[in-house]
Write a protein that holds these residues in place. Structure first.
Motif, PDB file in Angstrom:
ATOM      1  N   TRP A  22      80.748 -61.473  19.392  1.00  0.00           N
ATOM      2  CA  TRP A  22      80.964 -62.295  20.589  1.00  0.00           C
ATOM      3  C   TRP A  22      81.175 -61.414  21.809  1.00  0.00           C
ATOM      4  CZ3 TRP A  22      85.235 -62.286  23.770  1.00  0.00           C
ATOM      5  CH2 TRP A  22      85.207 -63.229  24.787  1.00  0.00           C
ATOM      6  N   ALA A  23      82.022 -60.385  21.667  1.00  0.00           N
ATOM      7  CA  ALA A  23      82.320 -59.521  22.804  1.00  0.00           C
ATOM      8  C   ALA A  23      81.082 -58.768  23.282  1.00  0.00           C
ATOM      9  CB  ALA A  23      83.425 -58.538  22.428  1.00  0.00           C
ATOM     10  N   LEU A  24      80.291 -58.273  22.348  1.00  0.00           N
ATOM     11  CA  LEU A  24      79.118 -57.509  22.756  1.00  0.00           C
ATOM     12  C   LEU A  24      78.039 -58.399  23.363  1.00  0.00           C
ATOM     13  CD1 LEU A  24      78.955 -54.919  19.856  1.00  0.00           C
ATOM     14  CD2 LEU A  24      79.817 -54.611  22.175  1.00  0.00           C
ATOM     15  N   VAL A  25      77.861 -59.601  22.836  1.00  0.00           N
ATOM     16  CA  VAL A  25      76.898 -60.531  23.440  1.00  0.00           C
ATOM     17  C   VAL A  25      77.385 -60.943  24.827  1.00  0.00           C
ATOM     18  CG1 VAL A  25      75.927 -62.856  23.266  1.00  0.00           C
ATOM     19  CG2 VAL A  25      75.893 -61.358  21.303  1.00  0.00           C
ATOM     20  N   CYS A  26      78.680 -61.143  24.954  1.00  0.00           N
ATOM     21  CA  CYS A  26      79.237 -61.533  26.255  1.00  0.00           C
ATOM     22  C   CYS A  26      79.102 -60.394  27.270  1.00  0.00           C
ATOM     23  CB  CYS A  26      80.706 -61.919  26.090  1.00  0.00           C
ATOM     24  SG  CYS A  26      81.385 -62.821  27.479  1.00  0.00           S
ATOM     25  N   CYS A  27      79.167 -59.175  26.803  1.00  0.00           N
ATOM     26  CA  CYS A  27      79.018 -58.032  27.706  1.00  0.00           C
ATOM     27  C   CYS A  27      77.563 -57.829  28.111  1.00  0.00           C
ATOM     28  CB  CYS A  27      79.547 -56.772  27.022  1.00  0.00           C
ATOM     29  SG  CYS A  27      79.576 -55.330  28.086  1.00  0.00           S
ATOM     30  N   VAL A  28      76.646 -58.014  27.184  1.00  0.00           N
ATOM     31  CA  VAL A  28      75.223 -57.805  27.448  1.00  0.00           C
ATOM     32  C   VAL A  28      74.645 -58.960  28.266  1.00  0.00           C
ATOM     33  CG1 VAL A  28      72.957 -57.636  26.354  1.00  0.00           C
ATOM     34  CG2 VAL A  28      74.869 -56.345  25.450  1.00  0.00           C
ATOM     35  N   ALA A  29      74.990 -60.188  27.918  1.00  0.00           N
ATOM     36  CA  ALA A  29      74.431 -61.370  28.585  1.00  0.00           C
ATOM     37  C   ALA A  29      75.551 -62.356  28.930  1.00  0.00           C
ATOM     38  CB  ALA A  29      73.400 -62.026  27.675  1.00  0.00           C
ATOM     39  N   ILE A  32      75.384 -66.362  29.155  1.00  0.00           N
ATOM     40  CA  ILE A  32      75.375 -67.240  27.990  1.00  0.00           C
ATOM     41  C   ILE A  32      76.713 -67.960  27.850  1.00  0.00           C
ATOM     42  CG2 ILE A  32      75.250 -67.281  25.462  1.00  0.00           C
ATOM     43  CD1 ILE A  32      73.265 -64.980  25.648  1.00  0.00           C
ATOM     44  N   PHE A  33      77.805 -67.252  28.037  1.00  0.00           N
ATOM     45  CA  PHE A  33      79.134 -67.821  27.846  1.00  0.00           C
ATOM     46  C   PHE A  33      79.878 -68.108  29.147  1.00  0.00           C
ATOM     47  CE2 PHE A  33      78.576 -65.111  24.021  1.00  0.00           C
ATOM     48  CZ  PHE A  33      78.556 -66.130  23.091  1.00  0.00           C
ATOM     49  N   ALA A  34      79.347 -67.674  30.280  1.00  0.00           N
ATOM     50  CA  ALA A  34      80.093 -67.752  31.535  1.00  0.00           C
ATOM     51  C   ALA A  34      80.499 -69.169  31.887  1.00  0.00           C
ATOM     52  CB  ALA A  34      79.271 -67.134  32.669  1.00  0.00           C
ATOM     53  N   GLY A  35      79.596 -70.109  31.809  1.00  0.00           N
ATOM     54  CA  GLY A  35      79.921 -71.488  32.170  1.00  0.00           C
ATOM     55  C   GLY A  35      81.017 -72.068  31.304  1.00  0.00           C
ATOM     56  N   ALA A  36      80.916 -71.853  29.993  1.00  0.00           N
ATOM     57  CA  ALA A  36      81.928 -72.391  29.081  1.00  0.00           C
ATOM     58  C   ALA A  36      83.281 -71.714  29.287  1.00  0.00           C
ATOM     59  CB  ALA A  36      81.470 -72.216  27.638  1.00  0.00           C
ATOM     60  N   VAL A  49      86.502 -54.645  30.932  1.00  0.00           N
ATOM     61  CA  VAL A  49      87.635 -54.010  30.262  1.00  0.00           C
ATOM     62  C   VAL A  49      88.150 -54.903  29.138  1.00  0.00           C
ATOM     63  CG1 VAL A  49      90.006 -53.218  30.596  1.00  0.00           C
ATOM     64  CG2 VAL A  49      88.283 -52.725  32.313  1.00  0.00           C
ATOM     65  N   VAL A  50      88.264 -56.183  29.398  1.00  0.00           N
ATOM     66  CA  VAL A  50      88.746 -57.123  28.383  1.00  0.00           C
ATOM     67  C   VAL A  50      87.725 -57.261  27.264  1.00  0.00           C
ATOM     68  CG1 VAL A  50      89.444 -59.517  27.985  1.00  0.00           C
ATOM     69  CG2 VAL A  50      90.130 -58.369  30.081  1.00  0.00           C
ATOM     70  N   ILE A  51      86.460 -57.367  27.614  1.00  0.00           N
ATOM     71  CA  ILE A  51      85.411 -57.544  26.609  1.00  0.00           C
ATOM     72  C   ILE A  51      85.323 -56.326  25.696  1.00  0.00           C
ATOM     73  CG2 ILE A  51      82.925 -57.790  26.283  1.00  0.00           C
ATOM     74  CD1 ILE A  51      82.902 -59.457  28.848  1.00  0.00           C
ATOM     75  N   MET A  52      85.389 -55.145  26.249  1.00  0.00           N
ATOM     76  CA  MET A  52      85.315 -53.937  25.427  1.00  0.00           C
ATOM     77  C   MET A  52      86.549 -53.808  24.534  1.00  0.00           C
ATOM     78  SD  MET A  52      82.620 -52.314  25.521  1.00  0.00           S
ATOM     79  CE  MET A  52      81.374 -53.461  25.977  1.00  0.00           C
ATOM     80  N   ALA A  53      87.710 -54.202  25.033  1.00  0.00           N
ATOM     81  CA  ALA A  53      88.915 -54.172  24.202  1.00  0.00           C
ATOM     82  C   ALA A  53      88.780 -55.137  23.025  1.00  0.00           C
ATOM     83  CB  ALA A  53      90.141 -54.521  25.040  1.00  0.00           C
ATOM     84  N   VAL A  54      88.241 -56.322  23.269  1.00  0.00           N
ATOM     85  CA  VAL A  54      88.023 -57.290  22.186  1.00  0.00           C
ATOM     86  C   VAL A  54      87.023 -56.738  21.181  1.00  0.00           C
ATOM     87  CG1 VAL A  54      87.088 -59.576  21.660  1.00  0.00           C
ATOM     88  CG2 VAL A  54      88.670 -59.301  23.563  1.00  0.00           C
ATOM     89  N   ALA A  55      85.984 -56.076  21.658  1.00  0.00           N
ATOM     90  CA  ALA A  55      84.984 -55.493  20.757  1.00  0.00           C
ATOM     91  C   ALA A  55      85.606 -54.400  19.887  1.00  0.00           C
ATOM     92  CB  ALA A  55      83.815 -54.927  21.560  1.00  0.00           C
ATOM     93  N   VAL A  56      86.418 -53.549  20.468  1.00  0.00           N
ATOM     94  CA  VAL A  56      87.050 -52.474  19.705  1.00  0.00           C
ATOM     95  C   VAL A  56      88.007 -53.045  18.658  1.00  0.00           C
ATOM     96  CG1 VAL A  56      88.670 -50.541  19.889  1.00  0.00           C
ATOM     97  CG2 VAL A  56      86.768 -50.723  21.474  1.00  0.00           C
TER      98      VAL A  56
END
Length: 79
Positions: A22-29, A32-36, A49-56
């Motif tokens: 989820w984090a990597l898809v949200c970071c790349v595109a 896709i999730f922005a509206g929701a 920063v938040v997305i990469m922390a979630v991915a790690v």
């Protein structure tokens, strides 16, 4: 107890993998999730920063689960 650790490892791999995915898809595109996310009031999650922390964290959880599954498999083969 051995099957419990194996099942826990599988659950951790699944949860960690989905979180990291989820984090990597949200970071790349992010579109896709922005509206929701913005509609739910979670727009702050779109910061890199938040997305990469979630991915790690997701990768770490998946790694711990994988270690539990692998350790369990190794013990059952030697017994």
């Amino acid at each position: 107890m051995s099957t419990t650790n194996h099942k826990l490892g599988g659950v951790l791999v699944g949860i960690g993998g989905l979180g990291a995915l989820w984090a990597l898809v949200c970071c790349v595109a992010p579109w896709i999730f922005a509206g929701a996310l913005v509609a739910m009031g979670l727009g702050f999650l779109l910061k890199n920063v938040v997305i990469m922390a979630v991915a790690v964290v997701g990768f770490l959880i998946a790694f711990v689960g994988w270690q539990l599954m692998r350790k369990e498999k190794g013990q059952s083969e030697t017994s």
